[in-house]
Design an enzyme around this catalytic site. Sequence first.
Site, mmCIF file in Angstrom:
data_model
loop_
_atom_site.group_PDB
_atom_site.id
_atom_site.type_symbol
_atom_site.label_atom_id
_atom_site.label_comp_id
_atom_site.label_asym_id
_atom_site.label_seq_id
_atom_site.Cartn_x
_atom_site.Cartn_y
_atom_site.Cartn_z
ATOM 1 N N ASP A 167 -3.812 8.130 7.670
ATOM 2 C CA ASP A 167 -4.622 7.233 8.489
ATOM 3 C C ASP A 167 -3.690 6.538 9.480
ATOM 4 O O ASP A 167 -2.513 6.888 9.567
ATOM 5 C CB ASP A 167 -5.452 6.258 7.632
ATOM 6 C CG ASP A 167 -4.611 5.261 6.840
ATOM 7 O OD1 ASP A 167 -3.418 5.083 7.160
ATOM 8 O OD2 ASP A 167 -5.148 4.637 5.895
ATOM 9 N N HIS A 197 -0.751 4.873 7.294
ATOM 10 C CA HIS A 197 -0.157 5.413 6.070
ATOM 11 C C HIS A 197 0.139 6.914 6.174
ATOM 12 O O HIS A 197 -0.657 7.649 6.765
ATOM 13 C CB HIS A 197 -1.112 5.186 4.881
ATOM 14 C CG HIS A 197 -1.461 3.756 4.664
ATOM 15 N ND1 HIS A 197 -2.638 3.199 5.129
ATOM 16 C CD2 HIS A 197 -0.768 2.751 4.061
ATOM 17 C CE1 HIS A 197 -2.666 1.909 4.796
ATOM 18 N NE2 HIS A 197 -1.550 1.609 4.163
ATOM 19 N N SER A 255 0.810 -1.231 0.000
ATOM 20 C CA SER A 255 0.000 0.000 0.000
ATOM 21 C C SER A 255 0.836 1.271 0.000
ATOM 22 O O SER A 255 0.323 2.338 -0.326
ATOM 23 C CB SER A 255 -0.946 0.019 1.208
ATOM 24 O OG SER A 255 -0.204 -0.010 2.418
#
Length: 350
Positions: free
Chosen positions: A325, A328, A35
Amino acid sequence: MATHGLSSSTLCIIFTTLLSIAGAKVPAIIVFGDSSVDSGNNNFIPTMARANFEPYGRDFPGGYATGRFCNGRLSSDFTSEAYGLKPTVPAYLDPSYNISDFATGVCFASAGTGYDNSTADVLGVIPLWKEVEYYKEYQSNLSAYLGHRRAARIIRESLYLISIGTNDFLENYYTLPDRRSQFSISQYQDFLIEIAEVFLKDLYRLGARKMSFTGISPMGCLPLERVANLDDPFSCSQSYNDLAVDFNGRLRRLVMKLNRELVGIRIFFANPYEIIWNIVTKPNLYGLEVSSSACCGTGLFEMGFLCGRDNPLTCSDANKFVFWDAFHPTERTNQIVSDYFVKHLKNVFH
């Protein structure tokens, strides 16, 4: 008017692509990983590990969610732009792009994946071996589009960005029992290093020569791990940070070994630990304010679907935050980290 079966618009696209390739020593950015660099591949597979909804992407050009786990762009996007290529690297599985787009940059990364196939299984995402299979398919399409010689040059001269590994520890080893019952943490690291070596050698065998291989950040300082730190609540987890330092040392030794053994390869080990540690512990030096919690929601545990559009606690200005978040970084942090590495990368890969 068609020429040898190609329309004038298609010929124009090919000509433009060739011009951009000729003008840049790094003709394309090719991305593998999780990610940290997934630009939207998970939108097109059946998984919950997605970020294609608000408030993700609210600061992305056009203000829409692309599937990037961020409020805006990723470090790989900024690196592409720094090399004079596109400001965003398109996701390979996104049907709105085609081989003319991918000729100057393509992303095979999948949020939630790891070196270990069992890590990808946790959320049903793309395992690393499958990313390599997509890359082989890309090579065939590129040869069909530009011809074998030009395609081979792009494959050889492109910069390969690889960012992966955190999920193997936080999503798999320390969360689920299987790997812990099979391996000590030191043995599991050795297991991951073996997979990393096979992966890098596969890329080399397929023609890659210029690689930026990213280590793992001080993962004990992720907001999610701070909350879960029962020894010292809301402080960085020292044990996870120590593990990151240990694993990065092993990755560095692997890179040194492969640079010695593989003729013509140049792997740059991009160790993010120090720069991210500095940002987290001294955010004001980087124009940031908050590093212990994230922008989205309470900033303590929300990510993915928990980071929803209607959460009234989500911050108004993500540029003040290190993390978007609970897992991340923000676009601003991604840009700082990319700028830090691009200076080194441009000394290695002009």
